[in-house]
Design an enzyme around this catalytic site. Structure first.
Site, PDB file in Angstrom:
ATOM      1  N   TYR A   9     -12.495  11.019  -8.723  1.00  0.00           N
ATOM      2  CA  TYR A   9     -13.290  10.431  -7.642  1.00  0.00           C
ATOM      3  C   TYR A   9     -13.325   8.925  -7.847  1.00  0.00           C
ATOM      4  CZ  TYR A   9     -17.241   9.003  -4.821  1.00  0.00           C
ATOM      5  OH  TYR A   9     -18.031   8.359  -3.902  1.00  0.00           O
ATOM      6  N   GLU A  13     -13.475   4.921  -0.193  1.00  0.00           N
ATOM      7  CA  GLU A  13     -13.624   6.078  -1.076  1.00  0.00           C
ATOM      8  C   GLU A  13     -12.332   6.876  -1.102  1.00  0.00           C
ATOM      9  OE1 GLU A  13     -17.212   9.098  -1.237  1.00  0.00           O
ATOM     10  OE2 GLU A  13     -15.587   9.964  -0.061  1.00  0.00           O
TER      11      GLU A  13
END
Ligand code: GDP
Ligand code: MN
Length: 394
Positions: free
Chosen positions: A109, A197
């Site tokens: 992530y 992201e």
């Protein structure tokens, strides 16, 4: 402004981040045709909506042939997708993204966000990315490591190697991750993004590092610096927005429909809020919020008043204008007169003009043959409106 995944991927790809090759399709036919042309052994077929959480909700599917791609795409396009991040009725799927599927060894992530407290950027990373990162991070914040990023400098890769080590990477793959993190920071500064992201940033079984999903939010106040992104915004608004509100916006009016019966025509957002507050305090229900900007012409105003008159719920219209240096009362009066001439029905009008050219505005309205209640001030206007509402209810 949140972009679709396919738009976000194209943009981060331009900053040197490795992304799967793919194409966006608007129909099952398209998906099959594109899959046939791209000829990958396996395809990921992904619903394009603005909310995340698609993986868990069945919005990310796989196909092993173009025929399969057609079936899967057809299913995704057929109904709204409901995820933990959409409204309960879900979001309509207008597009699917058809891209090369990869075998994943690890999901990382990574996100670059604005740290409002420091007024700078921050890099967030986790060794265990994937579909449930939000839940796990909520349960234990230590799942995500945070690193400050200095926007004033073009950050060298070496600054990010620590973040790569923090997610347990070493050697060549750590170097690759550091490059991706640095490029994400460049996306944030280069595109005025408030969120960049990548989840998952996948390490594939053959050692590549690829952004399998991307989310990008652009600061709407910076769009003037990015004409190409501003054009995307127009597209997104068309897909998502209320057509009346968008048309009002083009007419220099902030308009928001509400569920009451009192139409309100006001200039200035603060005055508009105060007007609606006073109506609600008196037991009334506004049919809308309206803020006429100083840049609206009388014909723009006529459009806005027309929208209010067209709303069958509207029983009475309150016009509360404080004339200023740029938006004078008589310009609004002229717009109101035009709208009433065009309207197919008449409703009682309560008018409160104050400030620049207030008297002239009243004269113009009368001269145009408009009948209206001339209120002394805002409280007087609200009580007139409330007695009209009460009569209508009786
Ligand atoms: P989100 O749930 O809306 O964030 O959608 P994602 O694009 O992140 O997809 C959800 C999950 O699908 C990812 O975390 C991956 O585990 C999986 N996924 C997406 N693309 C691929 C792919 O090309 N290959 C494989 N094996 N899994 C994928
Ligand atoms: Mn994701």
């Amino acid at each position: 402004m949140n972009l679709y995944e396919f738009q976000a991927k194209e943009l981060i790809g331009r900053f040197g981040i490795d992304i799967p090759r793919g194409r966006v399709a608007g129909s099952a036919d398209d998906a099959e045709r594109l899959a046939r042309r791209m000829a990958f052994p396996r395809f990921a077929i992904k619903a394009q909506i603005h909310g995340g959480g698609r993986g868990i909700a069945g919005g990310v599917r796989f196909a092993s042939s173009p025929d399969d791609a057609r079936i899967v795409a057809g299913e995704l396009l057929a109904k709204p997708l409901v995820t933990s991040q959409t409204k309960p009725s879900g979001e309509r799927v207008r597009w699917v993204y058809v891209e090369e599927a990869f075998d994943i060894a690890q999901e990382i992530y990574a996100a670059v966000v604005v740290d409002r407290a420091r007024g700078d950027l921050e890099l967030l990373v986790s060794a265990a990315g994937g579909v449930d990162i939000e839940e796990r991070a909520a349960a234990d914040p230590r799942v995500i490591a945070r690193f400050p990023v200095d926007v004033t400098m073009s950050p060298p890769e070496s600054d990010f190697i620590g973040a790569a080590h923090a997610v347990g990477l070493t050697g060549g793959i750590a170097q690759k991750a550091a490059e991706v993190f640095a490029n994400m920071a460049r996306v944030a500064t280069g595109l005025d993004a408030t969120l960049v992201e990548i989840n998952p940033l996948a390490i594939t079984t053959d050692g590549r590092m690829i952004a399998l999903d991307a989310k990008l939010s652009i600061d709407p106040n910076a769009l003037f610096r990015h004409p190409a992104l501003a054009a995307l915004r127009a597209q997104i608004q068309m897909d998502e927005g209320d057509p009346k509100e968008l048309a009002a916006d083009r007419h220099q009016i902030n308009y928001q429909k509400m569920d009451g019966r009192i139409g309100v025509v006001v200039n200035g957002a603060g005055l508009a809020l105060a007007t609606n507050d006073m109506l609600i305090d008196a037991g009334g229900k506004p049919a809308n919020f309206m803020d006429i900007r100083t840049t609206a012409s009388s014909l723009d105003i006529a459009y806005g008043v027309g929208v209010i008159l067209e709303n069958p719920a509207t029983q009475v219209v309150l016009i509360n204008i404080h004339g200023g240096g740029m938006q004078r009362c008589d310009t609004v009066a002229e717009g109101v007169a035009v709208a009433l001439r065009r309207a197919r029905r008449q409703v009682p009008l309560v008018v409160c003009f104050a400030g620049n050219n207030a008297d002239f505005a009243r004269t113009r309205l009368k001269g145009a043959g408009v009948s209206f209640i001339d209120a002394r001030d805002m409280s007087d206007a609200v009580s007139h409106v409330m007695s009209i509402v009460a009569k209508a209810a009786a």
